[in-house]
Design an enzyme around this catalytic site. Structure first.
Site, mmCIF file in Angstrom:
data_model
loop_
_atom_site.group_PDB
_atom_site.id
_atom_site.type_symbol
_atom_site.label_atom_id
_atom_site.label_comp_id
_atom_site.label_asym_id
_atom_site.label_seq_id
_atom_site.Cartn_x
_atom_site.Cartn_y
_atom_site.Cartn_z
ATOM 1 N N ASP A 107 13.711 41.298 30.214
ATOM 2 C CA ASP A 107 13.435 39.870 30.104
ATOM 3 C C ASP A 107 14.165 39.233 28.917
ATOM 4 O OD1 ASP A 107 11.667 40.498 32.100
ATOM 5 O OD2 ASP A 107 9.869 39.813 31.048
ATOM 6 N N HIS A 110 13.464 34.248 34.776
ATOM 7 C CA HIS A 110 12.330 34.295 33.845
ATOM 8 C C HIS A 110 11.837 32.890 33.529
ATOM 9 C CE1 HIS A 110 9.594 36.245 31.228
ATOM 10 N NE2 HIS A 110 10.285 36.216 30.105
ATOM 11 N N HIS A 124 11.150 29.451 28.069
ATOM 12 C CA HIS A 124 10.082 30.446 27.897
ATOM 13 C C HIS A 124 8.723 29.800 27.641
ATOM 14 C CE1 HIS A 124 8.278 34.325 26.743
ATOM 15 N NE2 HIS A 124 9.354 34.883 27.265
ATOM 16 N N HIS A 183 13.080 44.284 27.174
ATOM 17 C CA HIS A 183 13.753 43.032 26.838
ATOM 18 C C HIS A 183 15.187 43.324 26.392
ATOM 19 C CE1 HIS A 183 9.481 42.043 26.452
ATOM 20 N NE2 HIS A 183 9.815 40.776 26.661
#
Length: 222
Positions: free
Chosen positions: A19, A70, A74, A164
């Site tokens: 991610d 994603h 964020h 990540h």
């Protein structure tokens, strides 16, 4: 009304997901570790970072990896209702498809948080939410061996590993900055070597589903 949480398969495969990228340092470190071991992964990228580093998206695709979304940024999804979630998700997915030349299938909710209206918005945008089982704990400031050990907990064929290749920051709408440094090449290399020793391959979600079926379960939280 569920999300993908694992893959039901008889193949000795674990799904790798990363991610928050693309990131000029982290993505390159991760892709090198994967290339060294002939592994593939699904990269859940952010719209904010993809605009800043579009050439990295082409590198990910050219290396045989899968792109998932994603989010346009964020921000936690529960801030948005179903219609806003659908609009934001659909717009970001189209932008990524235009950049990569590939249609997207998967969505990873930031922080793993989604409400039922968010889920409806994601599905209306044509994507499927994807969660995870084992994690790398890479966002925690810990000794590397603790992260490697954590990635073994819950690891089994069909499991989805969370990692990540970058860390979203406040410029990406994240709630806070992750400030510790991380050697992702070493971390992913050690984790994959442990899996290989058990006879497991590491692949993207799309690859795993060529031989298996998605395990679906409800995952809702604010």
């Amino acid at each position: 009304m569920g999300s993908v949480i694992a893959v039901r398969t008889r193949a000795p495969e674990i799904v790798l997901t990363f991610d928050d990228g693309p990131d000029p340092v982290g993505t390159e470190q991760v892709m090198t570790a994967l290339a060294d071991r002939n592994a593939t992964a699904t990269f859940f990228v952010l719209g904010t970072r993809s605009r800043r580093h579009p050439s990295l998206l082409a590198e990910i695709v050219a290396a045989g990896h899968e792109i998932g979304l994603h989010g346009p940024d964020h921000q936690p999804l529960p801030r948005f209702d179903a219609s806003a979630t659908e609009r934001r998700t659909a717009d970001a997915a189209k932008e990524l498809a235009d950049l990569t030349g590939r249609e997207l299938r998967w969505f990873r909710p930031p922080y793993g948080r989604q409400t039922l209206p968010n889920w409806r918005g994601i599905r209306a945008a044509g994507l499927m939410p994807v969660f995870w089982g084992p994690t790398t704990w890479d966002w925690r400031d810990l000794p590397q061996q603790e992260r490697v050990a954590k990635a073994q907990q819950g690891a089994r064929p069909g499991a989805i590993l969370l990692g990540h290749d970058g860390f979203a920051g406040t410029l990406d709408g994240a709630l806070e900055e992750v400030t510790h440094t991380l050697d992702r090449h070493d971390l992913i290399g050690q984790i994959l070597d442990r899996y290989t020793a058990k006879g497991w391959r590491t692949v993207s979600l799309g690859h795993a589903l060529e031989k298996g079926r998605p395990i679906i379960a409800a995952r809702f939280s604010r």
